[in-house]
Design an enzyme around this catalytic site. Structure first.
Site, PDB file in Angstrom:
ATOM      1  N   LEU A  33     -39.805 -74.087  34.890  1.00  0.00           N
ATOM      2  CA  LEU A  33     -40.811 -74.089  35.956  1.00  0.00           C
ATOM      3  C   LEU A  33     -40.924 -72.740  36.658  1.00  0.00           C
ATOM      4  O   LEU A  33     -39.952 -72.010  36.794  1.00  0.00           O
ATOM      5  CB  LEU A  33     -40.466 -75.179  36.974  1.00  0.00           C
ATOM      6  CG  LEU A  33     -40.368 -76.591  36.397  1.00  0.00           C
ATOM      7  CD1 LEU A  33     -40.023 -77.588  37.502  1.00  0.00           C
ATOM      8  CD2 LEU A  33     -41.655 -77.007  35.704  1.00  0.00           C
ATOM      9  N   HIS A  34     -42.142 -72.458  37.096  1.00  0.00           N
ATOM     10  CA  HIS A  34     -42.416 -71.252  37.883  1.00  0.00           C
ATOM     11  C   HIS A  34     -43.292 -71.644  39.072  1.00  0.00           C
ATOM     12  O   HIS A  34     -43.632 -72.833  39.233  1.00  0.00           O
ATOM     13  CB  HIS A  34     -43.062 -70.180  37.006  1.00  0.00           C
ATOM     14  CG  HIS A  34     -44.268 -70.670  36.238  1.00  0.00           C
ATOM     15  ND1 HIS A  34     -45.431 -71.067  36.847  1.00  0.00           N
ATOM     16  CD2 HIS A  34     -44.461 -70.851  34.904  1.00  0.00           C
ATOM     17  CE1 HIS A  34     -46.310 -71.447  35.932  1.00  0.00           C
ATOM     18  NE2 HIS A  34     -45.734 -71.343  34.735  1.00  0.00           N
ATOM     19  N   GLU A  35     -43.687 -70.656  39.866  1.00  0.00           N
ATOM     20  CA  GLU A  35     -44.449 -70.948  41.093  1.00  0.00           C
ATOM     21  C   GLU A  35     -45.779 -71.654  40.820  1.00  0.00           C
ATOM     22  O   GLU A  35     -46.273 -72.388  41.669  1.00  0.00           O
ATOM     23  CB  GLU A  35     -44.733 -69.657  41.849  1.00  0.00           C
ATOM     24  CG  GLU A  35     -43.572 -69.177  42.690  1.00  0.00           C
ATOM     25  CD  GLU A  35     -43.882 -67.805  43.260  1.00  0.00           C
ATOM     26  OE1 GLU A  35     -44.977 -67.624  43.826  1.00  0.00           O
ATOM     27  OE2 GLU A  35     -43.028 -66.910  43.106  1.00  0.00           O
ATOM     28  N   GLY A  36     -46.349 -71.391  39.636  1.00  0.00           N
ATOM     29  CA  GLY A  36     -47.598 -72.076  39.286  1.00  0.00           C
ATOM     30  C   GLY A  36     -47.385 -73.578  39.229  1.00  0.00           C
ATOM     31  O   GLY A  36     -48.143 -74.358  39.818  1.00  0.00           O
ATOM     32  N   HIS A  37     -46.311 -73.994  38.541  1.00  0.00           N
ATOM     33  CA  HIS A  37     -45.980 -75.428  38.476  1.00  0.00           C
ATOM     34  C   HIS A  37     -45.739 -75.985  39.886  1.00  0.00           C
ATOM     35  O   HIS A  37     -46.197 -77.084  40.215  1.00  0.00           O
ATOM     36  CB  HIS A  37     -44.706 -75.658  37.666  1.00  0.00           C
ATOM     37  CG  HIS A  37     -44.814 -75.296  36.209  1.00  0.00           C
ATOM     38  ND1 HIS A  37     -44.039 -74.326  35.632  1.00  0.00           N
ATOM     39  CD2 HIS A  37     -45.582 -75.805  35.206  1.00  0.00           C
ATOM     40  CE1 HIS A  37     -44.319 -74.247  34.332  1.00  0.00           C
ATOM     41  NE2 HIS A  37     -45.249 -75.118  34.047  1.00  0.00           N
ATOM     42  N   GLN A  64     -47.358 -81.160  20.030  1.00  0.00           N
ATOM     43  CA  GLN A  64     -48.437 -80.222  20.334  1.00  0.00           C
ATOM     44  C   GLN A  64     -48.154 -78.819  19.806  1.00  0.00           C
ATOM     45  O   GLN A  64     -48.928 -77.897  20.033  1.00  0.00           O
ATOM     46  CB  GLN A  64     -48.750 -80.201  21.837  1.00  0.00           C
ATOM     47  CG  GLN A  64     -47.693 -79.565  22.706  1.00  0.00           C
ATOM     48  CD  GLN A  64     -47.968 -79.854  24.173  1.00  0.00           C
ATOM     49  OE1 GLN A  64     -47.903 -80.992  24.629  1.00  0.00           O
ATOM     50  NE2 GLN A  64     -48.297 -78.821  24.934  1.00  0.00           N
ATOM     51  N   MET A 191     -49.012 -66.659  35.604  1.00  0.00           N
ATOM     52  CA  MET A 191     -47.646 -67.135  35.402  1.00  0.00           C
ATOM     53  C   MET A 191     -47.609 -68.108  34.229  1.00  0.00           C
ATOM     54  O   MET A 191     -48.508 -68.935  34.074  1.00  0.00           O
ATOM     55  CB  MET A 191     -47.138 -67.827  36.655  1.00  0.00           C
ATOM     56  CG  MET A 191     -46.866 -66.846  37.760  1.00  0.00           C
ATOM     57  SD  MET A 191     -46.213 -67.672  39.198  1.00  0.00           S
ATOM     58  CE  MET A 191     -46.152 -66.287  40.316  1.00  0.00           C
ATOM     59  N   SER A 192     -46.577 -67.976  33.421  1.00  0.00           N
ATOM     60  CA  SER A 192     -46.414 -68.849  32.262  1.00  0.00           C
ATOM     61  C   SER A 192     -44.944 -68.843  31.851  1.00  0.00           C
ATOM     62  O   SER A 192     -44.279 -67.802  31.955  1.00  0.00           O
ATOM     63  CB  SER A 192     -47.271 -68.328  31.101  1.00  0.00           C
ATOM     64  OG  SER A 192     -46.849 -68.916  29.883  1.00  0.00           O
ATOM     65  N   SER A 193     -44.471 -69.998  31.381  1.00  0.00           N
ATOM     66  CA  SER A 193     -43.081 -70.065  30.918  1.00  0.00           C
ATOM     67  C   SER A 193     -42.871 -69.076  29.775  1.00  0.00           C
ATOM     68  O   SER A 193     -41.783 -68.544  29.592  1.00  0.00           O
ATOM     69  CB  SER A 193     -42.768 -71.483  30.449  1.00  0.00           C
ATOM     70  OG  SER A 193     -43.129 -72.410  31.453  1.00  0.00           O
TER      71      SER A 193
HETATM   72  P1  AMP Z   1     -46.871 -76.191  30.965  1.00  0.00           P
HETATM   73  O1  AMP Z   1     -45.489 -76.415  31.447  1.00  0.00           O
HETATM   74  O2  AMP Z   1     -47.156 -74.783  30.557  1.00  0.00           O
HETATM   75  O3  AMP Z   1     -47.323 -77.209  29.962  1.00  0.00           O
HETATM   76  O4  AMP Z   1     -47.809 -76.412  32.229  1.00  0.00           O
HETATM   77  C1  AMP Z   1     -47.764 -77.601  32.978  1.00  0.00           C
HETATM   78  C2  AMP Z   1     -48.932 -77.605  33.941  1.00  0.00           C
HETATM   79  O5  AMP Z   1     -48.845 -76.459  34.792  1.00  0.00           O
HETATM   80  C3  AMP Z   1     -50.296 -77.512  33.229  1.00  0.00           C
HETATM   81  O6  AMP Z   1     -51.221 -78.346  33.913  1.00  0.00           O
HETATM   82  C4  AMP Z   1     -50.645 -76.060  33.384  1.00  0.00           C
HETATM   83  O7  AMP Z   1     -52.032 -75.815  33.359  1.00  0.00           O
HETATM   84  C5  AMP Z   1     -50.055 -75.744  34.755  1.00  0.00           C
HETATM   85  N1  AMP Z   1     -49.807 -74.306  34.894  1.00  0.00           N
HETATM   86  C6  AMP Z   1     -49.159 -73.497  34.018  1.00  0.00           C
HETATM   87  N2  AMP Z   1     -49.170 -72.221  34.456  1.00  0.00           N
HETATM   88  C7  AMP Z   1     -49.860 -72.224  35.624  1.00  0.00           C
HETATM   89  C8  AMP Z   1     -50.224 -71.203  36.556  1.00  0.00           C
HETATM   90  N3  AMP Z   1     -49.898 -69.917  36.371  1.00  0.00           N
HETATM   91  N4  AMP Z   1     -50.913 -71.570  37.665  1.00  0.00           N
HETATM   92  C9  AMP Z   1     -51.270 -72.880  37.859  1.00  0.00           C
HETATM   93  N5  AMP Z   1     -50.945 -73.887  37.017  1.00  0.00           N
HETATM   94  C10 AMP Z   1     -50.258 -73.564  35.914  1.00  0.00           C
END
Ligand code: AMP
Length: 288
Positions: A33-37, A64, A191-193
């Site tokens: 997890l990051h700040e986006g999550h 997926q 932000m992305s994992s």
């Molecule tokens: P993930 O763990 O990458 O599958 O993402 C889980 C959820 O978090 C998805 O709905 C993503 O669109 C959202 N998410 C991922 N990165 C961001 C970000 N930088 N800002 C906002 N939401 C995000």
């Protein structure tokens, strides 16, 4: 905060919440997890209120990922994720196992899929043909387990959010989808994992996506007439691939709600792009 891996336990807890008249807010994630999550978690809390319950799922969904994709390389750190969730006021983390989600016995293997057939075809769907089948299937399963009233998704994955909204509409899931804005690093990188894999001189090159978005936004806002999508695509590709390790997978311009491609780009059109930086595939998108 509870940490649940059993599907039956999660479902029973969700049913209990329902009996107590609590609204359930849900944030599905693949962890790391990051700040986006976390911004999605805060949004879910706001939507369900103090009496409501917020559940976050953490599950790296194998269906997926394509056979040549980064499933084994996908970063994981459940302990840290649990700390972040606790600090963010999450009520329950649901972290199921592969054996629980996709049971495989001697007599029967998992065999039911949810497939969206229109919005899934282009962009991510073209580059990753089985990706959205995995996403819609796991999200449908998670909705049936967590029973949310509202589920929050990030605009970062624009096509995914559109497909989930379509699925919820088409299959009459009794819940609403909320789409939250993209959180960025200070230099604009979404932000992305997967950003963890951008080591050494790859990290500065990853700014190429935001650079392209800003360039497109500026071109569109100063243009006197609609721009040719083909020309703008070529210009952005050149700009991105000036970086030695950046390679464009796709750059698409489309109408934001239907995802229908446009040949002329003007204000209000949407841009989405996927770029390999080294071997890490990054995506981003924005309204122009
Ligand atoms: P993930 O763990 O990458 O599958 O993402 C889980 C959820 O978090 C998805 O709905 C993503 O669109 C959202 N998410 C991922 N990165 C961001 C970000 N930088 N800002 C906002 N939401 C995000």
């Amino acid at each position: 905060m509870r940490n649940i891996s059993s599907i039956a336990t999660m479902q029973n807890l969700a049913l209990q919440w329902k009996r107590e008249g609590r609204r359930i807010g849900f944030v599905p994630t693949m962890g790391y997890l990051h700040e986006g999550h976390i911004s999605l978690v805060h949004r879910a809390r706001k939507l369900v209120g103090k009496r409501g319950r917020v559940a976050v799922s953490i599950y790296v969904n194998p269906t997926q990922f394509g056979p040549k994709e980064d499933l084994s390389k996908y970063p994981r750190d459940l302990r840290r994720d649990l700390q972040l969730c606790r600090a963010a006021g999450v009520d329950t983390v649901f972290a199921p196992t592969d054996a629980g989600m996709y049971p495989h016995t001697e007599t029967a293997a998992y065999s039911t899929w949810v497939i969206e057939e229109q919005l899934s075809r282009e962009m991510e769907g073209r580059s990753r043909p089985t990706h959205f089948r995995g996403v819609t299937t796991v999200v449908a399963k998670l909705f049936n387990i967590v029973l949310p009233d509202v589920a929050v998704f990030g605009a970062k994955d624009w096509q995914q959010a559109a497909i989930i909204q379509r699925m919820v509409h088409d299959l009459n899931f009794p819940l609403t989808i909320d789409v939250a804005p993209t959180h960025r690093e200070s230099d604009g990188l979404a932000m992305s994992s997967r950003n963890k894999n951008l080591v050494g001189n790859l990290r500065p090159q990853a700014i190429a996506l935001w650079d392209a978005i800003q360039t497109a936004q500026q071109r569109v806002s100063t243009a006197k007439q609609p721009l040719s999508a083909a020309t703008l695509r070529k210009q952005l590709q050149r700009l991105i691939e000036q970086r030695p390790d950046a390679r464009v997978d796709y750059i698409e311009f489309f109408e934001p709600s239907t995802l229908r491609a446009v040949t002329k780009v003007s204000r209000g059109a949407h841009l989405a792009l996927a770029v390999f930086v080294g071997t890490t595939r990054l995506i981003d998108n924005a309204r122009l």
